[in-house]
Design a protein around this motif. Structure first.
Motif, PDB file in Angstrom:
ATOM      1  N   ARG A 362       8.812   0.501   9.944  1.00 27.97           N
ATOM      2  CA  ARG A 362       8.055  -0.261   8.967  1.00 27.97           C
ATOM      3  C   ARG A 362       6.550  -0.030   9.087  1.00 27.97           C
ATOM      4  O   ARG A 362       5.828  -0.020   8.111  1.00 27.97           O
ATOM      5  N   MET A 363       6.081   0.231  10.307  1.00 23.37           N
ATOM      6  CA  MET A 363       4.640   0.361  10.506  1.00 23.37           C
ATOM      7  C   MET A 363       4.006   1.535   9.743  1.00 23.37           C
ATOM      8  O   MET A 363       2.861   1.411   9.293  1.00 23.37           O
ATOM      9  N   PRO A 364       4.684   2.662   9.560  1.00 21.58           N
ATOM     10  CA  PRO A 364       4.045   3.730   8.771  1.00 21.58           C
ATOM     11  C   PRO A 364       3.657   3.278   7.366  1.00 21.58           C
ATOM     12  O   PRO A 364       2.649   3.742   6.809  1.00 21.58           O
ATOM     13  N   PHE A 365       4.420   2.355   6.815  1.00 23.38           N
ATOM     14  CA  PHE A 365       4.147   1.896   5.449  1.00 23.38           C
ATOM     15  C   PHE A 365       3.094   0.788   5.428  1.00 23.38           C
ATOM     16  O   PHE A 365       2.442   0.562   4.418  1.00 23.38           O
ATOM     17  N   PHE A 366       2.929   0.103   6.575  1.00 27.33           N
ATOM     18  CA  PHE A 366       1.789  -0.807   6.719  1.00 27.33           C
ATOM     19  C   PHE A 366       0.481  -0.029   6.601  1.00 27.33           C
ATOM     20  O   PHE A 366      -0.516  -0.538   6.110  1.00 27.33           O
ATOM     21  N   VAL A 367       0.506   1.198   7.090  1.00 29.14           N
ATOM     22  CA  VAL A 367      -0.698   2.028   7.081  1.00 29.14           C
ATOM     23  C   VAL A 367      -0.858   2.773   5.755  1.00 29.14           C
ATOM     24  O   VAL A 367      -1.976   3.075   5.331  1.00 29.14           O
ATOM     25  N   ALA A 368       0.254   3.047   5.069  1.00 29.76           N
ATOM     26  CA  ALA A 368       0.193   3.837   3.834  1.00 29.76           C
ATOM     27  C   ALA A 368      -0.301   3.037   2.637  1.00 29.76           C
ATOM     28  O   ALA A 368      -0.915   3.591   1.718  1.00 29.76           O
ATOM     29  N   GLY A 369      -0.046   1.718   2.610  1.00 29.87           N
ATOM     30  CA  GLY A 369      -0.390   0.908   1.445  1.00 29.87           C
ATOM     31  C   GLY A 369      -1.872   0.618   1.251  1.00 29.87           C
ATOM     32  O   GLY A 369      -2.385   0.741   0.134  1.00 29.87           O
ATOM     33  N   PHE A 394      -3.222  -0.170 -11.383  1.00 27.54           N
ATOM     34  CA  PHE A 394      -1.982   0.514 -11.014  1.00 27.54           C
ATOM     35  C   PHE A 394      -1.982   0.868  -9.525  1.00 27.54           C
ATOM     36  O   PHE A 394      -0.970   0.688  -8.836  1.00 27.54           O
ATOM     37  N   LEU A 395      -3.109   1.380  -9.038  1.00 23.74           N
ATOM     38  CA  LEU A 395      -3.212   1.727  -7.620  1.00 23.74           C
ATOM     39  C   LEU A 395      -3.095   0.490  -6.737  1.00 23.74           C
ATOM     40  O   LEU A 395      -2.415   0.502  -5.706  1.00 23.74           O
ATOM     41  N   ILE A 396      -3.758  -0.585  -7.147  1.00 23.43           N
ATOM     42  CA  ILE A 396      -3.743  -1.817  -6.356  1.00 23.43           C
ATOM     43  C   ILE A 396      -2.325  -2.373  -6.247  1.00 23.43           C
ATOM     44  O   ILE A 396      -1.858  -2.727  -5.161  1.00 23.43           O
ATOM     45  N   ALA A 397      -1.629  -2.445  -7.380  1.00 25.19           N
ATOM     46  CA  ALA A 397      -0.263  -2.961  -7.367  1.00 25.19           C
ATOM     47  C   ALA A 397       0.660  -2.078  -6.534  1.00 25.19           C
ATOM     48  O   ALA A 397       1.547  -2.571  -5.836  1.00 25.19           O
ATOM     49  N   SER A 398       0.433  -0.768  -6.569  1.00 27.56           N
ATOM     50  CA  SER A 398       1.277   0.166  -5.811  1.00 27.56           C
ATOM     51  C   SER A 398       1.164  -0.058  -4.311  1.00 27.56           C
ATOM     52  O   SER A 398       2.158   0.036  -3.580  1.00 27.56           O
ATOM     53  N   GLY A 399      -0.029  -0.354  -3.830  1.00 30.35           N
ATOM     54  CA  GLY A 399      -0.219  -0.529  -2.402  1.00 30.35           C
ATOM     55  C   GLY A 399       0.077  -1.914  -1.886  1.00 30.35           C
ATOM     56  O   GLY A 399       0.409  -2.085  -0.712  1.00 30.35           O
ATOM     57  N   ALA A 400      -0.019  -2.928  -2.750  1.00 29.43           N
ATOM     58  CA  ALA A 400      -0.007  -4.317  -2.275  1.00 29.43           C
ATOM     59  C   ALA A 400       1.375  -4.954  -2.212  1.00 29.43           C
ATOM     60  O   ALA A 400       1.689  -5.674  -1.261  1.00 29.43           O
ATOM     61  N   PHE A 401       2.219  -4.711  -3.212  1.00 24.26           N
ATOM     62  CA  PHE A 401       3.412  -5.537  -3.368  1.00 24.26           C
ATOM     63  C   PHE A 401       4.490  -5.275  -2.326  1.00 24.26           C
ATOM     64  O   PHE A 401       5.312  -6.151  -2.057  1.00 24.26           O
ATOM     65  N   ALA A 402       4.542  -4.091  -1.724  1.00 20.35           N
ATOM     66  CA  ALA A 402       5.594  -3.786  -0.750  1.00 20.35           C
ATOM     67  C   ALA A 402       5.464  -4.602   0.525  1.00 20.35           C
ATOM     68  O   ALA A 402       6.440  -4.751   1.274  1.00 20.35           O
ATOM     69  N   PHE A 403       4.272  -5.151   0.796  1.00 20.41           N
ATOM     70  CA  PHE A 403       4.066  -5.880   2.047  1.00 20.41           C
ATOM     71  C   PHE A 403       4.935  -7.131   2.149  1.00 20.41           C
ATOM     72  O   PHE A 403       5.248  -7.577   3.253  1.00 20.41           O
ATOM     73  N   GLY A 404       5.320  -7.720   1.039  1.00 22.21           N
ATOM     74  CA  GLY A 404       6.165  -8.906   1.104  1.00 22.21           C
ATOM     75  C   GLY A 404       7.462  -8.631   1.831  1.00 22.21           C
ATOM     76  O   GLY A 404       7.872  -9.384   2.732  1.00 22.21           O
ATOM     77  N   ALA A 405       8.138  -7.541   1.472  1.00 26.67           N
ATOM     78  CA  ALA A 405       9.390  -7.171   2.138  1.00 26.67           C
ATOM     79  C   ALA A 405       9.128  -6.650   3.543  1.00 26.67           C
ATOM     80  O   ALA A 405       9.827  -7.010   4.504  1.00 26.67           O
ATOM     81  N   LEU A 406       8.118  -5.798   3.687  1.00 27.13           N
ATOM     82  CA  LEU A 406       7.865  -5.171   4.980  1.00 27.13           C
ATOM     83  C   LEU A 406       7.456  -6.186   6.044  1.00 27.13           C
ATOM     84  O   LEU A 406       7.943  -6.138   7.176  1.00 27.13           O
ATOM     85  N   CYS A 407       6.576  -7.118   5.694  1.00 30.53           N
ATOM     86  CA  CYS A 407       6.101  -8.099   6.682  1.00 30.53           C
ATOM     87  C   CYS A 407       7.206  -9.063   7.094  1.00 30.53           C
ATOM     88  O   CYS A 407       7.364  -9.371   8.286  1.00 30.53           O
ATOM     89  N   THR A 465      -6.796  -4.697   6.610  1.00 32.23           N
ATOM     90  CA  THR A 465      -5.344  -4.512   6.732  1.00 32.23           C
ATOM     91  C   THR A 465      -5.018  -3.162   7.345  1.00 32.23           C
ATOM     92  O   THR A 465      -4.139  -3.045   8.217  1.00 32.23           O
ATOM     93  N   LEU A 466      -5.707  -2.125   6.906  1.00 35.77           N
ATOM     94  CA  LEU A 466      -5.486  -0.785   7.450  1.00 35.77           C
ATOM     95  C   LEU A 466      -5.805  -0.741   8.941  1.00 35.77           C
ATOM     96  O   LEU A 466      -5.028  -0.196   9.744  1.00 35.77           O
ATOM     97  N   ILE A 467      -6.928  -1.322   9.336  1.00 40.21           N
ATOM     98  CA  ILE A 467      -7.341  -1.307  10.742  1.00 40.21           C
ATOM     99  C   ILE A 467      -6.355  -2.077  11.617  1.00 40.21           C
ATOM    100  O   ILE A 467      -5.911  -1.601  12.668  1.00 40.21           O
ATOM    101  N   LEU A 468      -5.992  -3.281  11.185  1.00 43.57           N
ATOM    102  CA  LEU A 468      -5.085  -4.116  11.978  1.00 43.57           C
ATOM    103  C   LEU A 468      -3.689  -3.508  12.067  1.00 43.57           C
ATOM    104  O   LEU A 468      -3.029  -3.597  13.108  1.00 43.57           O
ATOM    105  N   SER A 469      -3.226  -2.896  10.994  1.00 39.67           N
ATOM    106  CA  SER A 469      -1.894  -2.279  11.008  1.00 39.67           C
ATOM    107  C   SER A 469      -1.845  -1.132  12.014  1.00 39.67           C
ATOM    108  O   SER A 469      -0.883  -1.007  12.782  1.00 39.67           O
TER     109      SER A 469
END
Length: 514
Positions: A362-369, A394-407, A465-469
């Motif tokens: 899961r962590m690779p996608f914490f960094v990708a978003g 479009f870019l913002i929505a692409s990176g942000a919404f996946a965190f709900g499932a991942l976290c 978020t990028l730094i902490l991930s």
């Protein structure tokens, strides 16, 4: 039979097994699914392997029976929360004489109750059982949505939104906890995504539904924005009543599973939980605190807080932002322009967790978003062109919404007991909703039309978020190396089975799952 005969490659406890390997046959599935039986050795290694075909059939069956209902419930949970943004375009703030920061106050009051009741609601979900809790709370927030159609003052609107926050508080963590009763750790993020994807789809579908509702002359005695709350609330109530019949509380009570499938469902969960003899334990203070104060829970929860500043901000202010980009368009056209970014965001909400399932990471996608979100907000700050800014959404929505499932999957995967899992998920969502509260003040009317404060704040949260991930990923790997060097026998020497279970993630045999 679900468990293949003779495929045990695990060295059991040397003291208990005298150094011999135990070969487990398929007939032992029931034994390891039973009460008081562990499915791992003291090193956290599974005592048997599973028939992949049997697992696949079981997983597909669970997907079919569980996911459609929870996805629909969460869709209307999010719609009933975020439709106030669509109602604002249709005159909500004008009719209620909202001025200055009144609209932000109405948004904020929802999050006060939503945050306060987050952990209590998830513990109530565990106590009642998700099969009863989720339909009940859905029914109640559906009623609250209908009540919003009849408010006439800011005080009435604030009161209803506060009540709505109480009843919606248990939905996101409750469903995540519910699915953790059924799925393996590697499988969970993708299954969470299949209902959390309803958040961006709610943004898309909510805009379409609001546009369709506004074409009606009336709904009973209600007109304009009042119809949005009333009609969507009635649909929510209907779904809640149906879900009382369709939600199954846990594998043992599933009428649609055979006894062999029930045993497999329970045994495969136990096989991932070191020292666990009961999949569903009683609420225990020690394990509760383990779930809340796990370093992975706290770090992930703060990441979710930062991400939710963006996610909830989009939900509440996307219609307002679109109005500043296309000021001359009709209200219906403005509503429809909010749809495409959410559709793209929904795609990434499923894509990232799907890949996390296949790679069991899961962590690779914490960094990708975060870089996607950062690029979007830089575009907002650097350009005043409407088309550039619309593309940025479009870019913002692409990176942000996946965190709900991942976290939520991440905190669930990195504790052991059911009680700790319930507390960890509740903590994560509580922190996330603090981010939602911050988001209600991120786009201020005084900052329109460029919203430098809101866009700058979101650029900062995405960067952090990028730094902490990256830091959390590195720490988990380093701590796992330290755990590998620990003498498990010596660390657990003299402890009873109950004491070992109370260790939860502090058990030296436990490994973080990045």
């Amino acid at each position: 039979m679900a468990i293949e005969a003779g495929r045990n490659n695990v060295m059991a406890d040397e003291k208990a097994m005298s150094g011999h390997q135990e070969k487990l046959t398929g007939d032992n599935a029931t034994q390891f699914a039973g009460h008081g039986q562990a499915a791992t050795d003291q090193y956290g290694r599974a005592l048997f392997e599973f028939d992949k075909a049997a697992e696949s059939r079981l997983r597909l069956k669970m997907d079919f029976y569980l996911l459609p209902t929870v996805a629909l419930l969460y869709l209307f949970c999010f719609i009933d929360r975020a439709n106030i943004g669509n109602a604002r375009l249709a005159g909500f703030d004008t009719d209620l004489n909202l001025t200055g920061y009144d609209y932000n106050h109405v948004l904020s009051i929802f999050y006060i109750s939503y945050i306060i009741f987050e952990i209590p609601c998830n513990l109530c979900c565990k106590w009642m059982g998700p099969g009863w809790f989720l339909p009940t709370t859905t029914l109640l927030f559906g009623v609250s949505s209908v009540a919003t159609a009849f408010v006439n003052t800011i005080h009435q609107a604030s009161g209803v939104r506060f009540v709505l926050g109480i009843f919606e508080a248990g939905m996101l963590p409750g469903i995540a906890y519910y699915l953790s009763r059924w799925y393996r750790r590697s499988e969970l993020a993708f299954r969470l995504a299949l209902y959390i994807v309803m958040a961006p789809l709610a943004g898309a579908f909510g805009g379409l539904l609001a546009s369709a509702i506004l074409t009606l002359d009336s709904f009973g005695s209600l007109h304009s924005w009042r119809m949005i709350f009333a009609i969507e609330g009635v649909v929510t109530i209907a779904l809640a009543l149906v879900s009382f019949l369709t939600l199954t509380d846990r594998p043992e009570t599933a009428r649609w599973l055979s006894q062999e499938e029930k045993d497999l469902a329970i045994a495969r969960l136990k096989s991932e939980r070191v020292g666990t003899t009961e999949v569903l334990d009683k609420i225990d203070t020690t394990k509760l605190l383990r779930g809340i104060f796990s370093p992975v829970t706290l770090a992930t929860s703060f990441i979710f807080l930062l991400d939710n500043v963006t996610v909830q901000g989009l939900a509440f202010f996307a219609p307002t932002i679109v109005r500043t980009i296309y000021p001359d368009a009709t209200v219906v056209s403005q509503q429809l322009h909010t749809v495409p970014p959410y559709v793209v965001g929904a795609f990434f909400t499923v894509l990232f967790p799907f890949l996390s399932w296949r790679w069991d990471r899961r962590m690779p996608f914490f960094v990708a978003g975060p870089p996607l979100m950062m690029a979007g907000y830089i575009m907002f700050l650097a350009s005043t062109d409407g088309h550039v800014r619309y593309g940025a959404t479009f870019l913002i929505a692409s990176g942000a919404f996946a965190f709900g499932a991942l976290c939520n999957a991440h905190v669930s995967n990195n504790v052991v007991s059911d009680t700790a899992r319930s507390a960890a998920i509740g903590t994560n969502v509580m922190f996330g909703n603090i981010g939602g509260l911050i988001s209600t003040w991120s786009f201020l009317s005084s900052d329109a039309p460029d919203y430098h404060i809101g866009n700058g704040l979101n650029l900062a949260t995405a960067s952090l978020t990028l730094i902490l991930s990256g830091a959390l990923w590195a720490w988990m790997n380093l701590d796992n190396k330290k755990r590998e060097e620990t003498d498990v026998d010596e660390a657990l020497s003299g402890l009873s089975q109950a004491q070992i279970q109370d260790l939860d993630w502090r058990n030296p045999a436990f490994k973080w799952r990045p």
